[in-house]
Write a protein that holds these residues in place. Structure first.
Motif, PDB file in Angstrom:
ATOM      1  N   ALA A  86      -5.868  -6.338  -0.018  1.00  0.00           N
ATOM      2  CA  ALA A  86      -7.117  -5.600   0.157  1.00  0.00           C
ATOM      3  C   ALA A  86      -7.535  -4.852  -1.099  1.00  0.00           C
ATOM      4  O   ALA A  86      -8.723  -4.623  -1.331  1.00  0.00           O
ATOM      5  CB  ALA A  86      -6.988  -4.611   1.323  1.00  0.00           C
ATOM      6  N   GLY A  87      -6.569  -4.478  -1.940  1.00  0.00           N
ATOM      7  CA  GLY A  87      -6.882  -3.606  -3.072  1.00  0.00           C
ATOM      8  C   GLY A  87      -6.966  -4.268  -4.424  1.00  0.00           C
ATOM      9  O   GLY A  87      -7.382  -3.635  -5.397  1.00  0.00           O
ATOM     10  N   ASP A  98       0.044  -9.562   1.900  1.00  0.00           N
ATOM     11  CA  ASP A  98       0.024  -9.061   0.523  1.00  0.00           C
ATOM     12  C   ASP A  98       0.910  -9.924  -0.373  1.00  0.00           C
ATOM     13  O   ASP A  98       0.529 -10.253  -1.500  1.00  0.00           O
ATOM     14  CB  ASP A  98       0.509  -7.610   0.492  1.00  0.00           C
ATOM     15  CG  ASP A  98      -0.440  -6.680   1.221  1.00  0.00           C
ATOM     16  OD1 ASP A  98      -1.631  -6.666   0.879  1.00  0.00           O
ATOM     17  OD2 ASP A  98       0.013  -5.983   2.143  1.00  0.00           O
ATOM     18  N   GLY A 111       0.810  -1.204   0.000  1.00  0.00           N
ATOM     19  CA  GLY A 111       0.000   0.000   0.000  1.00  0.00           C
ATOM     20  C   GLY A 111       0.846   1.258   0.000  1.00  0.00           C
ATOM     21  O   GLY A 111       1.963   1.271   0.531  1.00  0.00           O
ATOM     22  N   PRO A 143      -4.752   0.895  -0.695  1.00  0.00           N
ATOM     23  CA  PRO A 143      -4.492  -0.322   0.087  1.00  0.00           C
ATOM     24  C   PRO A 143      -3.418  -1.181  -0.559  1.00  0.00           C
ATOM     25  O   PRO A 143      -3.038  -0.982  -1.714  1.00  0.00           O
ATOM     26  CB  PRO A 143      -5.843  -1.028   0.076  1.00  0.00           C
ATOM     27  CG  PRO A 143      -6.485  -0.574  -1.203  1.00  0.00           C
ATOM     28  CD  PRO A 143      -6.026   0.837  -1.398  1.00  0.00           C
TER      29      PRO A 143
END
Length: 514
Positions: free
Chosen positions: A269-270, A309, A260, A265
């Motif tokens: 999450a993104g 991530d 992020g 994010p």
């Protein structure tokens, strides 16, 4: 029979003029396929260990080799990637020869002309190419030439990721566990600099200019005089930088923002939000092997704080392998339902529509004959369905040669289930317009959404474009970018009712189970 080709003969003939001392140098030949890079390229490293290198790329004739012809977006990418590769090889005095035709004639002829004792290439996993490479290896060895293939396009070989009965996995989760264990025991090979023929031995003429002349004869770009395609590729150059350097820059940029940046994010999450820059955009570079999946995996492992991530991103790399492993065992993945009950599904299909629609310089979005379901197909391809998220995705595709992955699932579900059109029409359109379209992922992911593939999303999982837009583009940023007329009188009414078409799709599915 393998026919000769005049332009190839000219290219091969130039070798003896340009490099009069090549036979004495005993060069090795590196045959490039979808591994257009110098780093972490085991085949190139092996060739470099056997003498000065002559590199070659053969555009394989679909008529004689059964290789699937590239789409227009990937042709554009290939042209520029080969140009970049030639420039990188030239820094090491290595020429890149670009040929067009049948490798079973061209590669043995090349090795005879330059007296090469060794030929290397990266292993391929689609049945037509696997058979070609096996035959080539046999021909070369019969000539007394050492011929070897090497891994590099996947995280692991299909034979290395099998279950306890030595059978391939058909479900992703156990596959991914086995694959992760295999990858953790692998390593990335850096750059083993190839050497070429010393410049003092060269004849007149620049290698790069010869490569560019060879590329021009392939007519990969729509601007080529031999083609009548609309020149839509200028917009691709505004978004993409084909080649190994572009791939490495993309990776470096992604590593800086994987967790992020500012208000955006991280990847986990993104990655489903199409309006933020959370994804890697590495897929076309991986498709052409401008960077290896091992190098990307290792770069994630080397981060101190990749965390969730990094793990989620690695799962996407493993999904790519899963698609290729399934193609390895099912070479007809782009044309045949993996789940045979879907052979009875009433999807409309016109086998002639795609080739007819691309002829005569048309952009191909609208069907030549738009009667019946082909009219709806044209609205889908043009991004004029009246469904905002679907239209945004299809216009992003046409403008950039790419589409956000979450939106790909939505537009695919809409085509197959709400419009009730065969997934093969969608697969063909993506094949022609995506810069990252590859034989495995493109077909595998279409079958996943359609419900007809291995470990596929259940058919009754129908993505509602309105619900998806509210969840992943709640402020309408993505839609506003690609469909600026949304909300005005100029935006069309939906071509189909989402609720009614969903019910019809489920009823059709129930009919196939009887």
């Amino acid at each position: 029979m393998i026919d000769s080709d005049t332009s190839n003969s000219r290219t091969l003939g130039r070798l003896t003029e340009k490099f009069p001392d090549l036979p004495a140098q005993r060069p090795a030949v590196m045959v490039f396929h979808d591994d257009l890079r110098l780093h972490d390229n085991a085949a190139l490293a092996a060739a470099a260990e056997h003498g000065p290198v002559v590199a070659v790329y053969v555009r394989e004739d679909p008529e004689t080799t059964e290789a699937r012809a590239l789409g227009r977006a990937t042709q554009w990418w290939l042209h520029h990637s080969l140009e970049r590769l030639a420039a990188s090889l030239a820094e090491h005095d290595v020429p890149l020869i670009v040929l067009d035709g049948h490798p079973l004639r061209l590669i043995p002829e090349l090795t005879r002309q330059i007296g090469a004792p060794y030929v290397a290439w990266s292993r391929r996993y689609h049945q037509p190419q696997r058979d070609l490479d096996a035959s080539l290896k046999k021909l070369l060895r019969a000539q007394g030439v050492q011929a070897h293939s090497f891994a590099g396009h996947l995280l692991a070989e299909p034979s290395d990721v099998v279950n306890s009965q030595d059978r391939p996995y058909q479900v992703y989760t156990p596959f991914s566990r086995r694959l992760r264990a295999a990858v953790e025991n692998s390593f990335v090979q850096g750059l083993v600099p190839p050497t070429g023929v010393p410049r003092t031995l060269r004849g007149p003429g620049a290698d790069l200019e010869c490569t560019r002349a060879d590329l021009a004869e392939l007519a990969l770009l729509p601007s080529h005089p031999a083609r009548r395609d609309p020149d839509w590729t200028a917009k691709l150059a505004e978004v993409w930088e084909p080649g190994e350097d572009g791939a490495r820059r993309r990776l470096a940029d992604f590593l800086e923002r994987i967790n992020g940046v500012d208000d955006d994010p991280g990847y986990a999450a993104g990655r489903d939000v199409p309006s933020v820059s959370a994804t890697s955009s590495l897929s076309p570079h991986l498709r052409f092997g401008e960077i290896s999946p091992h190098a990307v995996w290792a770069a994630i492992e080397e981060l101190d704080d990749a965390g969730e991530d990094g793990t989620v991103f690695q799962s996407q790399l493993m999904w790519r392998d899963f698609a290729w492993h399934r193609l390895y065992y099912h070479p007809d993945l782009a044309t045949t339902n993996m789940r045979k009950e879907f052979d009875a599904f009433p999807w409309p299909w016109d086998p002639e529509e795609f080739s007819a629609g691309m002829a005569g310089g048309r952009d191909g979005r609208r069907a030549v004959n738009a009667e019946g379901f082909l009219g709806d197909l044209g609205e889908w391809r043009a991004g004029t369905t009246g469904i905002p998220l679907v239209d945004a995705g299809m216009r992003e595709l046409w403008q950039t040669g790419h589409m956000h992955n979450r939106v790909r699932m939505v537009v695919a579900s809409f085509l197959c289930k709400n419009l009730g059109i065969h997934w093969r029409h969608g697969e063909e359109w993506f094949w022609d317009t995506l810069v990252d379209a590859d034989p495995a992922s493109n077909a595998f992911n279409w079958q996943w959404v359609a419900g007809s593939g291995d470990d596929a999303s259940p058919y009754f999982r129908i993505f509602n474009p309105e619900t998806q837009a509210k969840r992943f583009d709640g402020e309408g940023v993505y839609i506003a970018r690609w469909v600026p007329e949304h909300g005005t009188d100029s935006y069309p009414e939906p071509i189909v009712d989402l609720k009614e078409s969903r019910e019809m799709a489920l009823a059709a599915y129930e009919g196939t189970k009887k």
